[in-house]
Design a protein around this motif. Structure first.
Motif, PDB file in Angstrom:
ATOM      1  N   ASP A  11       0.849  -1.188   0.000  1.00  0.00           N
ATOM      2  CA  ASP A  11       0.000   0.000   0.000  1.00  0.00           C
ATOM      3  C   ASP A  11       0.888   1.243   0.000  1.00  0.00           C
ATOM      4  OD1 ASP A  11      -2.440   1.517   0.339  1.00  0.00           O
ATOM      5  OD2 ASP A  11      -1.914   1.731   2.450  1.00  0.00           O
ATOM      6  N   VAL A  12       0.309   2.407  -0.283  1.00  0.00           N
ATOM      7  CA  VAL A  12       1.062   3.663  -0.263  1.00  0.00           C
ATOM      8  C   VAL A  12       0.643   4.539   0.908  1.00  0.00           C
ATOM      9  CG1 VAL A  12       1.501   5.829  -1.480  1.00  0.00           C
ATOM     10  CG2 VAL A  12       1.603   3.676  -2.730  1.00  0.00           C
ATOM     11  N   ALA A  49      15.173   4.678   2.431  1.00  0.00           N
ATOM     12  CA  ALA A  49      15.881   3.445   2.808  1.00  0.00           C
ATOM     13  C   ALA A  49      14.979   2.220   2.694  1.00  0.00           C
ATOM     14  CB  ALA A  49      16.422   3.560   4.236  1.00  0.00           C
ATOM     15  N   LEU A  50      13.655   2.424   2.655  1.00  0.00           N
ATOM     16  CA  LEU A  50      12.743   1.276   2.602  1.00  0.00           C
ATOM     17  C   LEU A  50      12.816   0.519   1.279  1.00  0.00           C
ATOM     18  CD1 LEU A  50       9.574   2.683   4.384  1.00  0.00           C
ATOM     19  CD2 LEU A  50      11.183   0.967   5.242  1.00  0.00           C
ATOM     20  N   GLY A  51      13.041   1.223   0.178  1.00  0.00           N
ATOM     21  CA  GLY A  51      13.089   0.558  -1.125  1.00  0.00           C
ATOM     22  C   GLY A  51      14.105  -0.562  -1.169  1.00  0.00           C
ATOM     23  N   PRO A  52      15.381  -0.292  -0.841  1.00  0.00           N
ATOM     24  CA  PRO A  52      16.369  -1.374  -0.855  1.00  0.00           C
ATOM     25  C   PRO A  52      16.036  -2.505   0.127  1.00  0.00           C
ATOM     26  CG  PRO A  52      17.467   0.755  -0.868  1.00  0.00           C
ATOM     27  CD  PRO A  52      16.007   1.022  -0.662  1.00  0.00           C
ATOM     28  N   LEU A  53      15.457  -2.157   1.267  1.00  0.00           N
ATOM     29  CA  LEU A  53      15.082  -3.203   2.236  1.00  0.00           C
ATOM     30  C   LEU A  53      13.985  -4.100   1.663  1.00  0.00           C
ATOM     31  CD1 LEU A  53      15.023  -1.124   5.556  1.00  0.00           C
ATOM     32  CD2 LEU A  53      16.784  -2.748   4.803  1.00  0.00           C
ATOM     33  N   ASP A  70      -0.074   5.084 -10.891  1.00  0.00           N
ATOM     34  CA  ASP A  70       0.562   6.356 -10.516  1.00  0.00           C
ATOM     35  C   ASP A  70       1.638   6.134  -9.452  1.00  0.00           C
ATOM     36  OD1 ASP A  70      -0.998   7.829 -12.263  1.00  0.00           O
ATOM     37  OD2 ASP A  70      -2.451   8.419 -10.721  1.00  0.00           O
ATOM     38  N   ALA A  71       1.528   5.052  -8.676  1.00  0.00           N
ATOM     39  CA  ALA A  71       2.547   4.758  -7.658  1.00  0.00           C
ATOM     40  C   ALA A  71       3.918   4.568  -8.302  1.00  0.00           C
ATOM     41  CB  ALA A  71       2.164   3.529  -6.841  1.00  0.00           C
ATOM     42  N   ASN A  72       3.951   4.028  -9.513  1.00  0.00           N
ATOM     43  CA  ASN A  72       5.234   3.844 -10.202  1.00  0.00           C
ATOM     44  C   ASN A  72       5.868   5.177 -10.588  1.00  0.00           C
ATOM     45  OD1 ASN A  72       5.746   1.040 -10.246  1.00  0.00           O
ATOM     46  ND2 ASN A  72       4.097   0.792 -11.729  1.00  0.00           N
ATOM     47  N   VAL A  79      11.075   6.227  -3.088  1.00  0.00           N
ATOM     48  CA  VAL A  79      11.412   5.194  -2.105  1.00  0.00           C
ATOM     49  C   VAL A  79      12.507   4.258  -2.616  1.00  0.00           C
ATOM     50  CG1 VAL A  79       9.677   3.446  -2.718  1.00  0.00           C
ATOM     51  CG2 VAL A  79      10.296   3.761  -0.320  1.00  0.00           C
ATOM     52  N   GLY A  80      12.927   4.457  -3.854  1.00  0.00           N
ATOM     53  CA  GLY A  80      13.996   3.642  -4.407  1.00  0.00           C
ATOM     54  C   GLY A  80      13.542   2.300  -4.927  1.00  0.00           C
TER      55      GLY A  80
END
Length: 167
Positions: A11-12, A49-53, A70-72, A79-80
């Motif tokens: 979710d966003v 930092a959440l994206g890489p995690l 649209d999230a993309n 968020v990476g």
């Protein structure tokens, strides 16, 4: 035989984009901004930092949000995350009169028996019951507080759950 990786439905609003806390705007009425290009100061609360995690988890990440594709464009770069697939959800709504959330049936359908994690700030006991009864695979419905959002500690809890189902 190749075993499909678990899905992770992401979710966003209230999850990657905290809202309602000090200095934050209230949640948008329909779960996404009227104009995705409109400046939104709460974007500063997104933790890059959440994206890489999340990418390090052994699962397939899928948007499960009213933002849809649209999230993309708006959230993923902040968020990476790379471009992710988007769960086929019904139009944003309040859910069913019995308390079942508006996403729940669709996520169980999209999972099609695959193990999944669902990270959201709106997960009810009815959602948990429905997934337990209707989904034959394992599932973790991971609730986050909307004013805090997903944290590195939360991702670590999810990683532990994913490792536990591998053994």
């Amino acid at each position: 035989m190749t075993v499909a990786r678990p899905l992770l439905f992401l979710d966003v609003d209230g999850t990657l984009l905290p809202f309602g806390g000090p200095g934050m705007l209230p949640q948008p009425r329909d779960g996404k901004p009227d104009d995705p290009d409109m400046p939104r100061p709460e974007f500063d609360f997104i933790d890059p930092a959440l994206g890489p995690l999340l990418l390090a988890l052994r699962c397939e990440l899928v948007w499960a949000t009213a933002w849809m594709a649209d999230a993309n464009d708006v959230i993923a770069p902040r968020v990476g995350l790379p471009e992710l697939s988007v769960a086929d959800l019904p139009p944003y709504g309040d859910g069913e009169p019995n308390g079942l959330g508006w996403k729940t049936r669709a996520l169980v359908r999209v999972a099609a028996g695959r193990p999944f994690v669902w990270i959201d700030d709106v997960i009810t006991e009815m959602d948990r019951w429905f997934v337990e009864v209707e989904h034959p695979g394992s599932a973790l419905l991971f609730h986050v507080e909307s004013s805090v959002g997903l944290t590195a500690d939360g991702v670590a809890e999810i990683a532990t759950w994913l490792r536990g189902r591998e053994s």
